[in-house]
Design a protein around this motif. Structure first.
Motif, PDB file in Angstrom:
ATOM      1  N   ILE A 126      57.459  54.579  30.281  1.00 17.85           N
ATOM      2  CA  ILE A 126      57.583  55.931  30.837  1.00 17.85           C
ATOM      3  C   ILE A 126      58.114  56.937  29.802  1.00 17.85           C
ATOM      4  O   ILE A 126      57.502  57.983  29.596  1.00 17.85           O
ATOM      5  N   PRO A 127      59.230  56.689  29.106  1.00 19.74           N
ATOM      6  CA  PRO A 127      59.671  57.677  28.108  1.00 19.74           C
ATOM      7  C   PRO A 127      58.697  57.829  26.943  1.00 19.74           C
ATOM      8  O   PRO A 127      58.514  58.934  26.415  1.00 19.74           O
ATOM      9  N   LYS A 128      58.052  56.735  26.544  1.00 17.83           N
ATOM     10  CA  LYS A 128      57.078  56.787  25.451  1.00 17.83           C
ATOM     11  C   LYS A 128      55.905  57.691  25.837  1.00 17.83           C
ATOM     12  O   LYS A 128      55.457  58.523  25.047  1.00 17.83           O
ATOM     13  N   VAL A 129      55.409  57.487  27.057  1.00 18.11           N
ATOM     14  CA  VAL A 129      54.287  58.280  27.547  1.00 18.11           C
ATOM     15  C   VAL A 129      54.710  59.755  27.655  1.00 18.11           C
ATOM     16  O   VAL A 129      53.966  60.657  27.259  1.00 18.11           O
ATOM     17  N   ALA A 130      55.921  60.001  28.154  1.00 21.71           N
ATOM     18  CA  ALA A 130      56.423  61.378  28.262  1.00 21.71           C
ATOM     19  C   ALA A 130      56.490  62.044  26.882  1.00 21.71           C
ATOM     20  O   ALA A 130      56.066  63.195  26.714  1.00 21.71           O
ATOM     21  N   ALA A 131      57.015  61.315  25.888  1.00 20.65           N
ATOM     22  CA  ALA A 131      57.125  61.882  24.533  1.00 20.65           C
ATOM     23  C   ALA A 131      55.749  62.177  23.953  1.00 20.65           C
ATOM     24  O   ALA A 131      55.532  63.227  23.340  1.00 20.65           O
ATOM     25  N   GLY A 132      54.801  61.255  24.156  1.00 13.57           N
ATOM     26  CA  GLY A 132      53.453  61.466  23.635  1.00 13.57           C
ATOM     27  C   GLY A 132      52.766  62.656  24.284  1.00 13.57           C
ATOM     28  O   GLY A 132      52.192  63.503  23.593  1.00 13.57           O
ATOM     29  N   TRP A 133      52.808  62.727  25.624  1.00 14.62           N
ATOM     30  CA  TRP A 133      52.173  63.867  26.302  1.00 14.62           C
ATOM     31  C   TRP A 133      52.874  65.170  25.969  1.00 14.62           C
ATOM     32  O   TRP A 133      52.240  66.221  25.896  1.00 14.62           O
ATOM     33  N   HIS A 134      54.184  65.111  25.750  1.00 12.79           N
ATOM     34  CA  HIS A 134      54.923  66.312  25.361  1.00 12.79           C
ATOM     35  C   HIS A 134      54.312  66.911  24.087  1.00 12.79           C
ATOM     36  O   HIS A 134      54.002  68.106  24.041  1.00 12.79           O
ATOM     37  N   LEU A 135      54.145  66.072  23.068  1.00 16.15           N
ATOM     38  CA  LEU A 135      53.572  66.547  21.804  1.00 16.15           C
ATOM     39  C   LEU A 135      52.135  67.023  22.000  1.00 16.15           C
ATOM     40  O   LEU A 135      51.753  68.097  21.518  1.00 16.15           O
ATOM     41  N   CYS A 136      51.331  66.233  22.721  1.00 13.90           N
ATOM     42  CA  CYS A 136      49.931  66.609  22.931  1.00 13.90           C
ATOM     43  C   CYS A 136      49.813  67.936  23.672  1.00 13.90           C
ATOM     44  O   CYS A 136      48.986  68.785  23.322  1.00 13.90           O
ATOM     45  N   LEU A 137      50.647  68.131  24.680  1.00 19.01           N
ATOM     46  CA  LEU A 137      50.563  69.383  25.443  1.00 19.01           C
ATOM     47  C   LEU A 137      51.113  70.563  24.653  1.00 19.01           C
ATOM     48  O   LEU A 137      50.675  71.698  24.871  1.00 19.01           O
ATOM     49  N   ASP A 138      52.037  70.334  23.726  1.00 24.37           N
ATOM     50  CA  ASP A 138      52.423  71.412  22.802  1.00 24.37           C
ATOM     51  C   ASP A 138      51.201  71.852  21.996  1.00 24.37           C
ATOM     52  O   ASP A 138      50.945  73.049  21.827  1.00 24.37           O
ATOM     53  N   VAL A 139      50.434  70.875  21.496  1.00 31.77           N
ATOM     54  CA  VAL A 139      49.228  71.173  20.715  1.00 31.77           C
ATOM     55  C   VAL A 139      48.192  71.867  21.600  1.00 31.77           C
ATOM     56  O   VAL A 139      47.563  72.849  21.185  1.00 31.77           O
ATOM     57  N   ALA A 140      48.019  71.394  22.834  1.00 29.50           N
ATOM     58  CA  ALA A 140      47.066  72.014  23.757  1.00 29.50           C
ATOM     59  C   ALA A 140      47.434  73.462  24.023  1.00 29.50           C
ATOM     60  O   ALA A 140      46.561  74.343  24.070  1.00 29.50           O
ATOM     61  N   GLU A 141      48.707  73.728  24.188  1.00 29.75           N
ATOM     62  CA  GLU A 141      49.135  75.106  24.442  1.00 29.75           C
ATOM     63  C   GLU A 141      48.802  76.010  23.251  1.00 29.75           C
ATOM     64  O   GLU A 141      48.330  77.129  23.429  1.00 29.75           O
ATOM     65  N   LYS A 142      49.020  75.522  22.047  1.00 29.50           N
ATOM     66  CA  LYS A 142      48.651  76.307  20.852  1.00 29.50           C
ATOM     67  C   LYS A 142      47.142  76.572  20.831  1.00 29.50           C
ATOM     68  O   LYS A 142      46.701  77.674  20.510  1.00 29.50           O
ATOM     69  N   LEU A 143      46.350  75.567  21.186  1.00 33.47           N
ATOM     70  CA  LEU A 143      44.899  75.718  21.248  1.00 33.47           C
ATOM     71  C   LEU A 143      44.524  76.782  22.282  1.00 33.47           C
ATOM     72  O   LEU A 143      43.719  77.675  21.999  1.00 33.47           O
ATOM     73  N   LEU A 144      45.110  76.706  23.463  1.00 25.48           N
ATOM     74  CA  LEU A 144      44.818  77.668  24.519  1.00 25.48           C
ATOM     75  C   LEU A 144      45.229  79.086  24.132  1.00 25.48           C
ATOM     76  O   LEU A 144      44.594  80.055  24.541  1.00 25.48           O
ATOM     77  N   GLU A 145      46.273  79.206  23.327  1.00 27.47           N
ATOM     78  CA  GLU A 145      46.751  80.515  22.871  1.00 27.47           C
ATOM     79  C   GLU A 145      45.867  81.100  21.773  1.00 27.47           C
ATOM     80  O   GLU A 145      46.031  82.258  21.396  1.00 27.47           O
TER      81      GLU A 145
END
Length: 183
Positions: A126-145
């Protein structure tokens, strides 16, 4: 991209739900983009390749079989997946190996509320998955911006704050930190 040029965003709103033999990370994040724009990033192979830890063999907007290719630096691994539900632009649910991912989008005054429910077999993930999605969604947000940065995935995530995020999420969940998974 240099690790010095990126800093992870603050911790997301997270929870862990348990059933008899499975655990579900509930990861919620507000995005400044409408659900339709976020939906495209979640389903279109060209956009997934720019932020997710995988690419898809086809658009994920329709139910059915799909090949998901996990990416870790120069290595890739094809995995059979099934889009179980696709209700544009509010609900996407698919299997990935033994995991189940459910992406829910709700319109807000400021854009969208994204809720990811990622179900795994082992609580330690669970924490590993949270950390991974955290980074990926940071990147996704930059892409969307409109200010894309390269994807952060696989073993390279350790250079961009994954270990610290894993530790912080482990503490938040009260789950022992078992470190970086083997890649």
């Amino acid at each position: 991209m240099s690790p010095d040029a990126y800093r992870p965003s603050p911790l997301a709103d997270v929870d862990c739900e348990a059933t008899e033999d499975r655990f579900t990370l509930v990861f919620t994040r507000d995005l400044r983009h409408p659900p339709e724009k976020v939906w495209a990033a979640l389903t279109e192979p060209g956009q997934l390749a720019k932020w997710a830890p995988y690419t898809a063999g086809r658009n994920l907007s329709e139910a059915g079989d799909v090949t998901i290719t996990m990416i870790d630096e120069e290595k890739s691994q094809d995995m059979a997946a099934v889009v179980v539900r696709a209700e544009p632009p509010t609900l996407l649910e698919y299997t990935l190996g033994t995991d189940l991912l459910r992406w829910e989008l709700a319109a807000t005054d400021a854009g969208s509320r994204l809720t990811l429910r990622h179900t795994v077999q082992d609580r330690d993930w669970i924490p590993k998955v949270a950390a991974g999605w955290h980074l990926c969604l940071d990147v996704a947000e930059k892409l969307l911006e409109g200010h894309p940065i390269p994807p952060i995935r696989g073993a390279a995530a350790a250079d961009f704050g994954w270990s610290e995020l894993n530790d912080q999420y482990a503490q938040k969940f009260g789950i022992p930190n078992t470190g970086m998974p083997e890649h």
